[in-house]
Enzyme design. Structure first.
Site, PDB file in Angstrom:
ATOM      1  N   TYR A  32       0.840  -1.198   0.000  1.00  0.00           N
ATOM      2  CA  TYR A  32       0.000   0.000   0.000  1.00  0.00           C
ATOM      3  C   TYR A  32       0.871   1.243   0.000  1.00  0.00           C
ATOM      4  CZ  TYR A  32      -3.298   3.583   1.458  1.00  0.00           C
ATOM      5  OH  TYR A  32      -4.057   4.712   1.509  1.00  0.00           O
ATOM      6  N   GLU A  44      -3.657   7.547  -4.263  1.00  0.00           N
ATOM      7  CA  GLU A  44      -3.571   6.276  -3.559  1.00  0.00           C
ATOM      8  C   GLU A  44      -3.306   5.126  -4.528  1.00  0.00           C
ATOM      9  OE1 GLU A  44      -7.174   4.334  -1.969  1.00  0.00           O
ATOM     10  OE2 GLU A  44      -6.172   4.373  -0.026  1.00  0.00           O
TER      11      GLU A  44
END
Ligand code: ADP
Ligand code: MG
Length: 399
Positions: A119, A207
């Site tokens: 992530y 993101e």
């Protein structure tokens, strides 16, 4: 403003961030064509909506099949079949709410061999007034759970704007992601690209989840979400061109045409207010009196008759509005002019729900007189508490 994954990936590539190749399709025919141009044996067909959680999402219609918004096709013909199932259907994910979103376009891309899902995100952090990078080894579809249950697995790193991005920043991130050897160099290049993209395009949030390590050991951005600062869009026509209005609330688009700031909420009292602070206070007091606001609506400093009328139209087009509270402070704009606007708008439009108006400021007496003489069913209020009490009891009485 948000953009689709396929658009975000085009931008990422321009800034040197590796992603899988592919293209966008609006029809099953286009999907087949794009799939034919993809060289891997397996192609991924991804629903493009401005919401995450697509992989674990479910379509409302049975014709769309059991699988979610990320599906795998072994041939171009199968990609076409999947497109037929998904296009025009409503995908419900954790982020869409129960209403879901209609899938109007698909992104077809190469299937990646995934060794690990990580992530990585970057955003403008208001608390520190800096750009922050957030990294975790626990990428994939459950990052919210990780943040909640094992926050120690997440690194947050802010960049001092005076010195800018330094090599140690990307080393720290690479370390937090558990990268080795050449991956550390790839990571540094990626972080540099993301930081540049963030600054140059006024990105507020970026993101990549998952950022993957491929089976042959390279980094690749497999999913991408980018949001831009709406106040800076005037200097980025290239970004504005990516806007997909079908993903936005039609009433919010309508409000923007009249320069009204409108945000739809879940309650039953429509609010028309001037000034964001007063709008907040109005919403607060409605809650204090046990009801919920149906919207935030700031008509701004110069509320003309046309603006007031457009504001009424927008509020009334929301079927959940059971009453309207107008709360205007006449500072730059005089109360009599506001009152004229309210009366004119109320005359031309059938307002069938209770309407409470509280005016204060310059020429308030004149304004109140105009409302009283109008012959319309307008309930006048003296102050904020009085207004909230009157509108909440009016909608209770109506129900
Ligand atoms: P969302 O976050 O909306 O669920 P993602 O793009 O992150 O959508 O996809 C969900 C999951 O599907 C990923 O975590 C990954 O495991 C898989 N996936 C997505 N794109 C690909 C791809 N191109 N190749 C292989 N697997 C993929
Ligand atoms: Mg994702």
């Amino acid at each position: 403003m948000n953009i689709h994954e396929h658009q975000a990936k085009d931008l990422l590539r321009q800034y040197g961030v590796p992603t899988t190749g592919g293209g966008v399709a609006f029809t099953p025919e286009e999907a087949e064509k794009v799939a034919q141009g993809i060289e891997t044996d397996v192609r991924v067909v991804k629903a493009q909506i401005h919401a995450g959680g697509r992989g674990k999402g479910k379509f409302k219609e049975p014709e769309a099949g059991e699988k979610g918004g990320v599906r795998f096709a072994k041939s171009a013909a199968e990609a076409r079949e999947l497109a037929e199932q998904m296009l025009g259907r409503t995908l419900v994910t954790e982020q869409t709410g129960p209403a879901g979103r209609v899938v109007r376009r698909l992104y077809l891309t190469e299937a990646a061999g995934i060794a690990k899902e990580l992530y990585l995100s970057a955003l403008v952090d208001r608390a520190s007034s800096r750009v922050a990078f957030i990294a975790s080894t626990e990428g994939g579809m459950d990052i919210e759970k990780v943040a909640h249950e094992t926050p120690d697995k997440i690194l947050t790193l802010t960049v001092d704007p005076a010195t800018g991005l330094q090599p140690f920043h990307s080393r720290k991130i690479a370390f937090a992601l558990g990268l080795k050897g050449d991956q550390i160099k790839e990571c540094a290049k990626m972080i540099g690209g993301l930081y540049k993209l963030l600054l140059e395009k006024d990105v507020s949030l970026l993101e990549i989840n998952p950022l993957i390590i491929t089976n042959d050991g390279h980094l690749n951005a497999l999913d991408a979400k980018i949001s831009f600062d709406g106040n800076a869009l005037f200097r980025h026509p290239d970004i504005v061109a990516l806007r997909d209005e079908t993903e936005e609330d039609p009433m919010e688009i309508e409000a923007a045409k009249y320069e009204l700031s409108y945000i739809k909420l879940d309650g039953s009292i429509g609010c028309m207010v001037n000034g964001a602070g007063l709008a907040m206070a109005t919403m607060d007091i409605i809650k204090l009196y046990g009801e919920e606001p149906a919207n935030f609506l700031d008509v701004g400093g110069g509320a003309s008759k046309e603006k007031v009328q457009a504001a009424f139209q927008i509020i009334l087009s929301d079927p959940s509005v059971k009453g309207i509270l107008v709360n205007i402070f006449g500072g730059i704009m005089r109360c009599d002019i506001i009152a004229d606007g309210i009366v004119a708008a109320a005359r031309e439009m059938a307002i069938t729900v209770p309407l409470v108006v509280r005016l204060e400021g310059t020429n308030v007496d004149l304004g109140k007189e105009i409302l009283a003489k109008s012959g319309l069913k307008i309930v006048p209020a003296d102050d904020l508490a009085d207004a909230a009490a009157k509108i909440t009891s009016a909608i209770k009485a109506a129900a």
